[in-house]
Design a protein around this motif. Structure first.
Motif, mmCIF file in Angstrom:
data_model
loop_
_atom_site.group_PDB
_atom_site.id
_atom_site.type_symbol
_atom_site.label_atom_id
_atom_site.label_comp_id
_atom_site.label_asym_id
_atom_site.label_seq_id
_atom_site.Cartn_x
_atom_site.Cartn_y
_atom_site.Cartn_z
ATOM 1 N N GLY A 128 -4.922 0.324 2.281
ATOM 2 C CA GLY A 128 -4.270 0.751 1.049
ATOM 3 C C GLY A 128 -4.145 2.265 0.974
ATOM 4 N N PHE A 129 -2.925 2.758 0.828
ATOM 5 C CA PHE A 129 -2.690 4.192 0.709
ATOM 6 C C PHE A 129 -2.687 4.585 -0.766
ATOM 7 C CE2 PHE A 129 -1.052 3.237 4.905
ATOM 8 C CZ PHE A 129 -1.525 4.308 5.649
ATOM 9 N N GLU A 130 -3.591 5.486 -1.127
ATOM 10 C CA GLU A 130 -3.657 5.975 -2.507
ATOM 11 C C GLU A 130 -2.293 6.551 -2.893
ATOM 12 O OE1 GLU A 130 -4.125 6.438 -5.574
ATOM 13 O OE2 GLU A 130 -6.083 7.410 -5.733
ATOM 14 N N CYS A 131 -1.760 6.084 -4.044
ATOM 15 C CA CYS A 131 -0.387 6.453 -4.396
ATOM 16 C C CYS A 131 -0.229 6.784 -5.872
ATOM 17 C CB CYS A 131 0.574 5.333 -4.000
ATOM 18 S SG CYS A 131 0.158 3.716 -4.680
ATOM 19 N N SER A 132 -1.290 7.248 -6.517
ATOM 20 C CA SER A 132 -1.224 7.570 -7.946
ATOM 21 C C SER A 132 -0.205 8.677 -8.211
ATOM 22 C CB SER A 132 -2.593 8.019 -8.447
ATOM 23 O OG SER A 132 -3.541 6.981 -8.300
ATOM 24 N N THR A 133 0.504 8.544 -9.342
ATOM 25 C CA THR A 133 1.531 9.540 -9.691
ATOM 26 C C THR A 133 1.443 9.949 -11.158
ATOM 27 O OG1 THR A 133 3.155 7.809 -10.213
ATOM 28 C CG2 THR A 133 3.147 8.655 -7.951
ATOM 29 N N GLU B 195 -6.116 -0.642 14.974
ATOM 30 C CA GLU B 195 -7.343 -1.229 14.431
ATOM 31 C C GLU B 195 -7.104 -2.643 13.916
ATOM 32 O OE1 GLU B 195 -10.192 0.238 14.844
ATOM 33 O OE2 GLU B 195 -9.195 2.000 15.703
ATOM 34 N N GLY B 196 -5.973 -3.237 14.291
ATOM 35 C CA GLY B 196 -5.706 -4.631 13.934
ATOM 36 C C GLY B 196 -5.238 -4.854 12.514
ATOM 37 N N ILE B 197 -4.736 -3.809 11.859
ATOM 38 C CA ILE B 197 -4.262 -3.922 10.473
ATOM 39 C C ILE B 197 -2.740 -3.871 10.471
ATOM 40 C CG2 ILE B 197 -4.240 -2.828 8.194
ATOM 41 C CD1 ILE B 197 -7.053 -1.788 8.785
ATOM 42 N N TYR B 198 -2.130 -4.930 9.966
ATOM 43 C CA TYR B 198 -0.670 -5.040 9.953
ATOM 44 C C TYR B 198 -0.104 -5.221 8.545
ATOM 45 C CZ TYR B 198 -0.663 -5.312 15.017
ATOM 46 O OH TYR B 198 -0.803 -5.004 16.351
ATOM 47 N N THR B 199 -0.958 -5.131 7.536
ATOM 48 C CA THR B 199 -0.514 -5.248 6.148
ATOM 49 C C THR B 199 -1.060 -4.068 5.373
ATOM 50 O OG1 THR B 199 -0.576 -7.659 6.334
ATOM 51 C CG2 THR B 199 -0.438 -6.747 4.115
ATOM 52 N N VAL B 200 -0.202 -3.464 4.525
ATOM 53 C CA VAL B 200 -0.599 -2.277 3.774
ATOM 54 C C VAL B 200 -0.219 -2.422 2.305
ATOM 55 C CG1 VAL B 200 -0.498 -0.651 5.692
ATOM 56 C CG2 VAL B 200 1.586 -1.114 4.381
ATOM 57 N N ARG B 201 -0.941 -1.698 1.470
ATOM 58 C CA ARG B 201 -0.530 -1.478 0.087
ATOM 59 C C ARG B 201 0.084 -0.090 0.007
ATOM 60 N NH1 ARG B 201 -4.353 -2.251 -4.809
ATOM 61 N NH2 ARG B 201 -2.317 -1.893 -5.801
ATOM 62 N N GLU B 202 1.282 -0.024 -0.545
ATOM 63 C CA GLU B 202 2.006 1.229 -0.707
ATOM 64 C C GLU B 202 2.515 1.309 -2.148
ATOM 65 O OE1 GLU B 202 2.251 3.599 1.402
ATOM 66 O OE2 GLU B 202 2.663 2.934 3.444
ATOM 67 N N GLY B 203 2.872 2.509 -2.571
ATOM 68 C CA GLY B 203 3.469 2.687 -3.886
ATOM 69 C C GLY B 203 4.790 3.417 -3.790
ATOM 70 N N ILE B 204 5.703 3.087 -4.699
ATOM 71 C CA ILE B 204 6.937 3.858 -4.804
ATOM 72 C C ILE B 204 6.797 4.773 -6.021
ATOM 73 C CG2 ILE B 204 8.265 2.073 -3.656
ATOM 74 C CD1 ILE B 204 9.476 1.310 -6.333
ATOM 75 N N ARG B 205 7.402 5.966 -5.918
ATOM 76 C CA ARG B 205 7.169 7.011 -6.917
ATOM 77 C C ARG B 205 8.343 7.089 -7.884
ATOM 78 N NH1 ARG B 205 5.661 11.286 -2.280
ATOM 79 N NH2 ARG B 205 7.063 9.893 -1.122
ATOM 80 N N GLN C 58 3.736 -5.283 7.237
ATOM 81 C CA GLN C 58 3.961 -6.003 5.985
ATOM 82 C C GLN C 58 3.457 -5.121 4.840
ATOM 83 O OE1 GLN C 58 1.312 -9.353 5.298
ATOM 84 N NE2 GLN C 58 2.985 -10.580 4.475
ATOM 85 N N VAL C 59 4.254 -5.022 3.764
ATOM 86 C CA VAL C 59 3.925 -4.096 2.680
ATOM 87 C C VAL C 59 3.800 -4.842 1.354
ATOM 88 C CG1 VAL C 59 4.571 -1.989 1.466
ATOM 89 C CG2 VAL C 59 5.196 -2.272 3.871
ATOM 90 N N VAL C 60 2.766 -4.505 0.609
ATOM 91 C CA VAL C 60 2.616 -4.904 -0.791
ATOM 92 C C VAL C 60 2.943 -3.666 -1.618
ATOM 93 C CG1 VAL C 60 1.059 -5.825 -2.545
ATOM 94 C CG2 VAL C 60 0.793 -6.536 -0.140
ATOM 95 N N TRP C 61 4.053 -3.719 -2.359
ATOM 96 C CA TRP C 61 4.599 -2.541 -3.033
ATOM 97 C C TRP C 61 4.140 -2.443 -4.485
ATOM 98 C CZ3 TRP C 61 7.078 0.883 -0.055
ATOM 99 C CH2 TRP C 61 7.707 0.443 1.115
ATOM 100 N N ASP C 62 3.542 -1.313 -4.870
ATOM 101 C CA ASP C 62 3.268 -1.014 -6.272
ATOM 102 C C ASP C 62 4.493 -0.327 -6.869
ATOM 103 O OD1 ASP C 62 0.726 -1.867 -5.699
ATOM 104 O OD2 ASP C 62 -0.294 -0.091 -6.488
#
Length: 379
Positions: A14-19, A50-60, A89-93
């Motif tokens: 999960g990439f920190e994406c606070s705005t 590291e075997g991770i193919y799914t991420v949490r991302e945010g749009i600004r 694969q992305v889970v979009w905030d």
């Protein structure tokens, strides 16, 4: 052993994406602060190693819609296309605490404008990728409502308006879901919020009602979305698709006291918290955020992983664990260097130093969840 079916990998990053705006006016942009937007491909390659193919991302949202109804997707398209091209694969905030400056979050116009924004993003995804989209309409509705409507900590910096803000955010989420489904009827909808445990001090039994009230408040947003609470908002069980639970070391406390640690006799095992959420909603769930700062990172991941395995053995469909944040970031309030990720700040070439103890623990946990690692991932 793995119970994974929804996600490409059991472990997510999960990439920190606070705005959000701070009280003194500064707007945060954690994607820019961590330079993730500059080094997207390198970051994804690191995850895959590291075997991770799914991420949490945010749009600004504040960068995309600088004037009403006009969308500039230049901050989003590189992420969408890099993820597509690299098989991520992305889970979009859609709303991670921030919104455009000309919007009043308490007015009805906020709901309709957010729905149009969600639909515009759905059209973008439909044009750019064939993957099944995963969307978080509003990140952490319950925490957002408390921090912005009661504690005066997050924008809009109000007091005694948390329930009002929660209702508004639920309305916005429902309208955004419908707008998304109009374009992408196969979209999966994710709702994430912290899970907590608030207990009564045995020496102060008269506080039981207050403690239980705080504890039950964690479920209000999910209950509203499902139409179980305040059904006039338009909630329905169909809106509660996937539940993401955020869990940190400070998520349990005795009412009126600081957070307790795992050795406290009143501490509730995480597996039982997960069991409570599942028995209440009977939805697939995943750990959407978890992590800790400093040298405790490996031990915390080990604890969470052990509890998740125990939960799965109890029949709870836990679909994954998201390491959040996956890269270190500056603190919201003081810009201190938070050492809570798997990787550190990048250098000029986009290289990030890995925190090896956490990497070693992650690989051990991947073996337990996913089986033997392939040689190229077992380095």
């Amino acid at each position: 052993m793995t119970n994974n079916s929804m996600f490409k990998s059991f472990f997510l990053g999960g990439f920190e994406c606070s705005t959000h705006r701070l009280r003194w006016g500064k707007r945060l942009d954690m994607i820019a602060a961590t330079q993730h937007d500059t080094f997207i491909a390198q970051d994804y390659a690191r995850l895959q190693a590291e075997g991770i193919y799914t991420v949490r991302e945010g749009i600004r949202w504040h960068l995309i819609e600088t004037s009403p109804g006009r969308y500039n997707w230049s901050s989003v398209l590189p992420m969408v296309r890099t993820a597509r091209d690299m098989g991520m694969q992305v889970v979009w905030d859609l709303c991670h605490y921030g919104w455009p400056d000309d919007v009043n979050i308490f007015l009805p116009a906020f709901v309709s404008r957010f729905a149009r924004f969600a639909q515009a993003f759905a059209r973008l995804l439909a044009d750019e990728t064939d993957d099944v989209p995963f969307v978080v309409p509003v990140n952490e509705i319950s925490f957002f409502a408390w921090a912005g409507g009661d504690a005066g900590y997050l924008n809009p910096f109000e007091r005694v308006r948390s329930f009002e803000l929660k209702v508004q955010l639920v309305r916005a989420a429902i309208e955004a879901i419908e707008a998304t489904w109009d374009v992408l009827p196969n979209a999966r909808i994710v709702h994430v919020d912290p899970v907590i445990n608030v207990v009564t001090d045995p020496a102060r039994p008269e506080e039981r009602g207050a403690a239980e009230g705080h504890h039950e408040a964690q479920f209000q947003a999910w209950d509203m979305l499902a139409g179980r609470l305040w059904p006039l908002l338009g909630g329905d069980e169909k809106y509660l698709d996937i539940i993401g639970v955020n869990y940190y070391s400070n998520n349990q406390w005795v009412h009126g006291s600081p957070p307790m640690n795992r050795t406290d006799p009143l501490y509730r095992k995480f597996r039982h918290i997960l069991n409570g959420v599942y028995n209440r909603y009977h939805r697939p769930l995943f750990i959407s955020e978890t992590g800790i700062e400093g040298d405790e990172r490996p031990d915390w991941l080990r604890y969470i992983s052990e509890e998740v395995r125990a939960a799965v053995e109890m029949g709870i469909p836990v679909e994954g664990i998201c390491l959040y944040p996956i890269v270190n970031h500056p603190g919201w309030d003081d810009e201190r260097h938070c050492h809570n990720g798997l990787w550190d700040y990048p250098n000029a070439r986009g290289e990030r130093e890995i925190y090896q103890p956490l990497a070693d623990e992650l690989r051990q946990q991947r073996v337990l969840f996913e089986g033997e690692l392939t040689p190229e991932l077992a380095h």
